[in-house]
Structures are given as structure tokens and as C-alpha cells.
Write a protein that holds these residues in place. Structure first.
Motif, PDB file in Angstrom:
ATOM      1  N   SER A  63       1.094  -1.075  -0.055  1.00 24.57           N
ATOM      2  CA  SER A  63      -0.094   0.032  -0.162  1.00 24.57           C
ATOM      3  C   SER A  63       0.938   1.229  -0.036  1.00 24.57           C
ATOM      4  N   THR A  65       0.624   5.495  -0.456  1.00 23.78           N
ATOM      5  CA  THR A  65       0.112   6.727  -0.537  1.00 23.78           C
ATOM      6  C   THR A  65       1.026   7.724  -1.080  1.00 23.78           C
ATOM      7  N   HIS A  67       1.213  12.194  -1.408  1.00 25.12           N
ATOM      8  CA  HIS A  67       0.520  13.425  -1.700  1.00 25.12           C
ATOM      9  C   HIS A  67       1.520  14.379  -2.494  1.00 25.12           C
ATOM     10  N   VAL A  84       9.882   3.430   9.346  1.00 25.61           N
ATOM     11  CA  VAL A  84       8.983   3.677  10.316  1.00 25.61           C
ATOM     12  C   VAL A  84       8.887   2.654  11.366  1.00 25.61           C
ATOM     13  N   THR A  92       7.118  -0.559   7.103  1.00 30.00           N
ATOM     14  CA  THR A  92       6.371   0.945   6.679  1.00 30.00           C
ATOM     15  C   THR A  92       7.594   1.723   6.643  1.00 30.00           C
ATOM     16  N   ARG A 111       5.292  13.446  -0.966  1.00 33.51           N
ATOM     17  CA  ARG A 111       5.595  12.969   0.267  1.00 33.51           C
ATOM     18  C   ARG A 111       4.899  11.482   0.341  1.00 33.51           C
ATOM     19  N   VAL A 112       5.534  10.445   0.613  1.00 31.36           N
ATOM     20  CA  VAL A 112       5.138   9.162   0.399  1.00 31.36           C
ATOM     21  C   VAL A 112       5.071   8.449   1.767  1.00 31.36           C
ATOM     22  N   LEU A 113       3.853   7.899   2.106  1.00 32.60           N
ATOM     23  CA  LEU A 113       3.765   6.739   3.317  1.00 32.60           C
ATOM     24  C   LEU A 113       3.340   5.321   2.499  1.00 32.60           C
ATOM     25  N   ALA A 114       4.093   4.396   2.914  1.00 31.90           N
ATOM     26  CA  ALA A 114       4.032   3.217   2.354  1.00 31.90           C
ATOM     27  C   ALA A 114       4.236   2.049   3.225  1.00 31.90           C
ATOM     28  N   SER A 115       3.444   0.772   2.997  1.00 30.78           N
ATOM     29  CA  SER A 115       3.704  -0.592   3.690  1.00 30.78           C
ATOM     30  C   SER A 115       4.436  -1.598   2.717  1.00 30.78           C
ATOM     31  N   THR A 229      -3.307   6.706  -3.649  1.00 32.96           N
ATOM     32  CA  THR A 229      -2.947   5.493  -3.051  1.00 32.96           C
ATOM     33  C   THR A 229      -3.195   4.260  -3.802  1.00 32.96           C
TER      34      THR A 229
END
Lengths: 282, 282
Positions: A63, A65, A67, A84, A92, A111-115, A229
Motif C-alpha cells: 500500500s 500513498t 501526496h 517507520v 512501513t 511525500r509518500v507513506l507506504a507499507s 493510494t
């Protein structure tokens, strides 16, 4: 300093990142993946995904995401990653992409947040009620080098079009000759022009590579992504992909785009949703 | 130190955060929003959303993504926010929620990436092809205090059930009496038990508050969320909400849940998708 990717396709070369230090990568945003002047968001997502795949202990994006903060431009860029959490089956991380403005200041682009996890380690159960889009055969669909009803080719052909092999379902390409369906759908075949087979990274490009569904709603103009996402659900089989993108809610100056990507083995390999600003043009 | 919320409902009290310093907030995770022992993910998302609404210059969540790292427990928690970018119409930030483990170490529970804006400033165009779910009247739907076909009430009633007024469409509640539809759907009416009207923050709870669609697929057990993204598209009108949650792809040990939330004025006010681990039970 380590070259993270050794692939020899355009996609692999142009999404290559070079590790300068732990959590810091250099990249060159290629002018080959631009639409007009803007670097495609899916291409950028794949580049960020490659850096995170190097920074995290698990190989595959599950996953992701992003922005999108400011418009990226071709040229040098720096990526920074942060781990993280590292778990047994998933990890993550975050990533940021920055470029240096002409005045020397650093500007964050996204900016990306991912698992991440390991797609090869997943159970092989499949209980899906989703169906692949019904598409005419590839040769009956319309690309940037073909012409619907004797008219002009699909417009908006820019650099990225040379690197993609997209063939649109004629039912969702009427907008190209001034007759949008009004349904907010975009369906078609997708491949990389140089024949490179899909993998989880290239799927991050695929989900943001079709013409905007806004065109099928009769709107024209720029549709900047605010947030996207993507869930990668399965390693894609070799061969052409089928992509269906749908918009259900155009309201308040924003719209969502839901994309589903199916592989040649009829597996739903990726699901994505993005929130984008609706074009003002009518 | 400043109390960020002054609302007087259970939801407002229990999602209150106290600013200790710029970008640092204290909170008490309430035992009132737990399912068995776990704190509900939507409740946590609303709490994080409240802190970000204080940290960012724009009031309303437009797109919020949470990655759930470890299971939160009732008790004290610390939130830290970071402003990523401030734009004219939107701003972007991250937030993290940490708790102190019995051994004194700090454990991160979740990480959030979000963009905020001002829903009141949006254009009032609505061109949506989505339709509200067709639900039987509220009084013909089934709550935790009613019993389908003379059987027992909807199972799984835990603390959170006392704070929510959920009434499920009988067509999607057969699982409660051992007859799941197999479709992977969950539809119903949603409200807060104390009558507090919905707002953008409470919508972040709403999208993760229905029973899991996995139950309607005949599965039982825990369905932990890996990642959830929610788009708030409109400030909801007062009155009951209608929620429809759908799963199309149960595969590889994971499933997605797509939620749509409609307000009493028939506006699609929230769209969410989460990636969750599928329960092993059959």
C-alpha cells in the motif's frame, strides 16, 4: 553509493535511484515521462517506490500513498527515506522527493507513506467478486497512433506517449472526437512501449497513466492529483494489462479516480484511488 | 497547553487532544471505543485528525491516510504532528501516535499523512453518478439491541456498540444468524448514540465503524487494518448517515473495504478504502 536497479528497459533506467547514504538517494527525473511540461505522477510514484524497496527489508509495495505537493520538473532530484517500522511480514516507511529551485532553495515535490511486504509469500487463495473490464481486442482499440472514425489521433500526445502502449476502448475514447460518453470511465490495454513486462513497481505507473476520466465527462484541462493510494495485490503475470478507471463523484471542484489493473492471467493485481482537482474547462 | 476541542459529546470528549507544545499533543485513548480489547481504528483516525486540524492552517481533512503499525490500548498517548507544506487552499501534514509500553519503551501505533483544506470554500457543483445505497427504513434495520428473525442480536457487541447507533440492512446481516450473503457487503444507518450530528471528523470514525465485510463473506475473526485512506468530500448535513461498505477482492490473505457515506441531503460526503488482513476463520 550503489546502483539500486540493473534493469535495462527505459522504465528501469529512468526510475533508477542511486544510494548516496542510508536513506538518501539521487535520481534524475527523465523528460521522457512528461505530459506537456509536468512529470507524470505515476512515474514519480514508481521512482519513490524503488527507493523505498531498497530502504525497507521487504521487497514489494503493498500500500503506497503519495501526496503531490508541487509540480516536479525534469532534472536532478533527491529522495530521502525513513523506516517507520519493521515487522516480520510487513514494514512501513516514508519517502520525500525534493528538487532545488533556480534560486537555490529546496522544494519538496511529494511525500509518500507506504507499507511493503513480500507478494511471493502470500497465501494463494483468490475469492474475488470483481470482474475484468470487457474490452475489445487490442487491435480494435485506439492508440495515439490510430485515429477513431477517421478523425485525428488521441490528443495530448506528449513525451510519455512514446513510452507507453495504451489502447483505449472506443467506448471510452469518444472525447477524442468531441463526443465524450459522460460516464467518467476510461478503459484500455496497457503496456510499456519497449515490451518490458509488468512488475509491482511498474504497476505504480500504470494506475496513473491513462487519460483523465474527466475527459470522458466532457471536461478538458489539467487534472492535478492531490493524493493517490495504490494497493498492489499480486505480482502481475507477463503480458498486456487491462486497466479500468472510474469516477463516481465529481463535486466541489474535486473528483476521485478509481483504477483497477488486471493481468493476462485475469488476476486483479492493483487497485488505486486518487483525489484530484477537477478541471475548470467544460 | 490548550484544549483543542470544546465539544460536549462523548465523541468530542474522547477524541480531545491537549496541545503541550507546537506539534505535540497529549490524549487519552478511551476504553469506550474498543472492540474486544482493541481500540477502534476509526476512532483513532478521528483523534489524529483533530490534532492535524489544530496543527495545520486549514480546518477540514480532505484526504487522510493511516498506516496501523501496532494495536493501540486504552490509556495515555502522545501525538506528534509535522507540517509538510502550507499552500493557499490546502496544507499537508503528518502525524504519529505513540504509547509507552509496560517496559517504558515508546511504541508507535500509527502513522498518518493527510492534506487539509476548507470544505466551506469549495465550489458547489455536484456531478455525481454514484447513488445512495437503497436501505430499508431505519426501524426495519437491525441493531445490536434488536434480533433478526427472533434470533440473537448482532454479535460482537462491545464497548463501542454503546456509543454508536448502527442499524444494518437485513440483507447484509444474515451472517449474524449463520447465513452470510457471500457478497462481501455491509450496509446500514449510522449515527452517534448520543445524537451528536456528523461533521468531517466524525466521518473519519464512520468509515471504519461497520462490522467487517468479511463476516458477510462467511469469515469470522479479526480483520486488522493495514492502511486506510479516507476522502472527505462535503460537510455532512445534520441527521442520520447511510453507509455502504463493499469488498471486491479477497485474495492472498488480504482484502479491501470500500466505504461510501451519504448524508441526509443525499450527498456523498466520504469515500474510503482500507487494506486489511483477511481472517483465517471460515
Amino acid at each position: 553509493m550503489a546502483q539500486v536497479t540493473l534493469g535495462n528497459s527505459e522504465f528501469d533506467r529512468d526510475t533508477a535511484v542511486v544510494r548516496r547514504a542510508p536513506g538518501r538517494y539521487d535520481a534524475q527525473l527523465s523528460a521522457g515521462w512528461t505530459i506537456i511540461r509536468a512529470v507524470n505522477g505515476g512515474y514519480l510514484l514508481a521512482l519513490m517506490g524503488r527507493a523505498l524497496g531498497d530502504a525497507l527489508p521487504h521487497p514489494d509495495p503493498f500500500s503506497v500513498t503519495a501526496h503531490y505537493l508541487t509540480a516536479s520538473v525534469p532534472g536532478p532530484a533527491t529522495l530521502r527515506t525513513e523506516v517507520v517500522r519493521t515487522g516480520r511480514t510487513m514494514s512501513t516507511g516514508t519517502a520525500t522527493l525534493v528538487q532545488t529551485a533556480p534560486d537555490g532553495t529546496e522544494v519538496e515535490r511529494m511525500r509518500v507513506l507506504a507499507s511493503y511486504g513480500d507478494l511471493a509469500a502470500l497465501r494463494d487463495d483468490v475469492r474475488t467478486s470483481a470482474k475484468p473490464p470487457e474490452l475489445p481486442p487490442y487491435e480494435h482499440c485506439l492508440g495515439t497512433d490510430t485515429a477513431p472514425d477517421g478523425g485525428s489521433a488521441i490528443p495530448g500526445s506528449t513525451a510519455i506517449a512514446d513510452r507507453l502502449d495504451i489502447r483505449l476502448d472506443p467506448a471510452t475514447s469518444g472525447w477524442a472526437i468531441g463526443a465524450p460518453s459522460g460516464k467518467g470511465e476510461m478503459r484500455g490495454w496497457f503496456g510499456l512501449a519497449d515490451g518490458r513486462d509488468p512488475d509491482p513497481l511498474s504497476l505504480l505507473l500504470t494506475v496513473d497513466a491513462m487519460p483523465p476520466t474527466a475527459f470522458d465527462l466532457g471536461l478538458s484541462g489539467w487534472v492535478p492529483t492531490v493524493e493517490l493510494t495504490c494497493h498492489i495485490r499480486c505480482r502481475p503475470a507477463p503480458g498486456p494489462l487491462r486497466v479500468a478507471v472510474t469516477t463516481r463523484n465529481l463535486a466541489g471542484g474535486f473528483l476521485e479516480e478509481d483504477a483497477e489493473v488486471w493481468d493476462s492471467a485475469d488476476r486483479l493485481v492493483a487497485q488505486s484511488r486518487q483525489l484530484a482537482r477537477a478541471p475548470l474547462g467544460g
